[in-house]
Scaffold this motif. Structure first.
Motif, short mmCIF file in Angstrom:
data_model
loop_
_atom_site.label_atom_id
_atom_site.label_comp_id
_atom_site.label_asym_id
_atom_site.label_seq_id
_atom_site.Cartn_x
_atom_site.Cartn_y
_atom_site.Cartn_z
N ARG A 124 5.39 -12.38 24.11
CA ARG A 124 5.31 -11.92 22.71
C ARG A 124 3.88 -11.53 22.35
NH1 ARG A 124 5.76 -15.97 17.56
NH2 ARG A 124 5.91 -14.42 15.88
N TYR A 163 9.93 -10.32 27.84
CA TYR A 163 9.05 -10.68 26.73
C TYR A 163 9.63 -11.90 26.03
CZ TYR A 163 7.18 -6.20 27.91
OH TYR A 163 6.63 -5.16 28.63
N GLU A 199 13.81 -3.56 29.56
CA GLU A 199 13.12 -4.53 28.71
C GLU A 199 14.11 -5.62 28.32
OE1 GLU A 199 9.74 -3.32 25.96
OE2 GLU A 199 11.36 -3.67 24.54
N ILE A 201 14.21 -8.89 25.76
CA ILE A 201 13.58 -9.64 24.67
C ILE A 201 14.32 -10.97 24.56
CG2 ILE A 201 12.97 -9.66 22.22
CD1 ILE A 201 11.64 -7.40 23.74
N ASP A 203 14.02 -13.81 22.66
CA ASP A 203 14.24 -14.63 21.48
C ASP A 203 13.97 -13.82 20.21
OD1 ASP A 203 11.25 -15.08 20.76
OD2 ASP A 203 11.39 -15.70 22.85
N ALA A 204 14.42 -14.39 19.08
CA ALA A 204 14.33 -13.68 17.80
C ALA A 204 12.89 -13.46 17.36
CB ALA A 204 15.10 -14.46 16.73
N THR A 206 10.25 -12.94 19.18
CA THR A 206 9.68 -11.82 19.93
C THR A 206 10.25 -10.50 19.45
OG1 THR A 206 9.39 -13.27 21.84
CG2 THR A 206 9.31 -10.91 22.26
N ALA A 207 11.54 -10.47 19.17
CA ALA A 207 12.17 -9.25 18.65
C ALA A 207 11.55 -8.86 17.31
CB ALA A 207 13.67 -9.46 18.50
N GLU A 208 11.29 -9.83 16.45
CA GLU A 208 10.70 -9.54 15.14
C GLU A 208 9.27 -9.01 15.30
OE1 GLU A 208 10.94 -13.08 12.83
OE2 GLU A 208 13.14 -13.05 12.72
N LYS A 210 7.99 -7.35 17.87
CA LYS A 210 8.01 -5.97 18.35
C LYS A 210 8.42 -5.01 17.23
CE LYS A 210 9.44 -2.72 21.81
NZ LYS A 210 10.42 -2.28 22.80
N ALA A 211 9.40 -5.40 16.44
CA ALA A 211 9.84 -4.54 15.34
C ALA A 211 8.74 -4.31 14.31
CB ALA A 211 11.06 -5.16 14.66
#
Length: 221
Positions: A124, A163, A199, A201, A203-204, A206-208, A210-211
């Protein structure tokens, strides 16, 4: 990409995510798993082939590549975090983070290609910095770029970036915060490989992160 019947090499396989990678690759039918570590005597997983490998030492990498000539799948898991700020931290320690996480990963890729698939264990912090982790974040941002560049240079190889946020391994042992289950992270990563994902991702959080890259930098949590 089907892992059953492949030959894999996992760096940093003596503990943490690396050990889980080696174990789950065997469970998915890999015919051989090279479990790499600086000291192969620390490898305690039945069924793997221990191999000596220091990813920061080009001679060590070359020796390992000369032994493991049959590798199909390369898992670049080895890495370090030395908790350094960039402005006030120890420059030698920051260089060690870059030598390991960026140049070490690149050393291994250059020595082992061509292979069918490469998975780089990233973070992350490729997209986020924390006070006290500036050197690590910079090295992982560089590894993110490395992963994307290698994918362009090796169009016949599946190149996947994993990630993840804080995960319950030795690297995070001193942090009293919620952590991912390393076995679950590895399961997602290998599922991603078998789905030809570039890619993963994990967990949440890490997703947040990147967003949030499309926002102003000071607004990224």
């Amino acid at each position: 990409m089907e892992l059953n019947g492949t030959v894999a090499l996992v760096t940093g396989a003596n503990r943490g995510l690396g050990r889980h990678f080696a174990q789950q690759l065997l469970e998915r039918g890999a015919t051989k798993v090279y479990a790499a570590a600086r000291n192969p005597d620390t490898i305690d997983l039945p069924g793997v082939v221990p191999i000596e490998l220091d990813i920061t030492d080009p001679e060590s990498v070359a020796r390992a590549a000369a032994v493991a000539t049959d590798v199909d799948v390369l898992i670049n898991n080895a890495g370090i975090s030395l908790h350094q700020n960039l402005v006030t931290g120890d420059l030698d320690a920051i260089r060690r983070e870059l030598e390991t996480n960026f140049f070490g990963t690149l050393n291994v890729i250059r020595a082992f290609v061509p292979v069918r698939a490469i998975l780089n264990v990233n973070s992350r912090l490729s997209w986020l910095s924390y006070v006290g982790a500036g050197g690590y974040a910079a090295s992982k941002a560089a590894e993110w770029s490395l992963t994307n560049s290698v994918r362009l240079e090796l169009p016949d190889t599946l190149v996947t970036g994993l990630y993840l946020s804080s995960t319950d391994t030795d690297m995070m042992a001193g942090w009293d915060i919620p952590k991912n289950d390393p076995a679950d992270v590895v399961r997602q990563a290998l599922d991603g490989l078998e789905a030809d994902a570039v890619e993963v991702i994990a967990d949440a959080d890490t997703a947040e992160t990147k967003a949030a890259l499309s926002t102003e930098p000071v607004a990224v949590p």
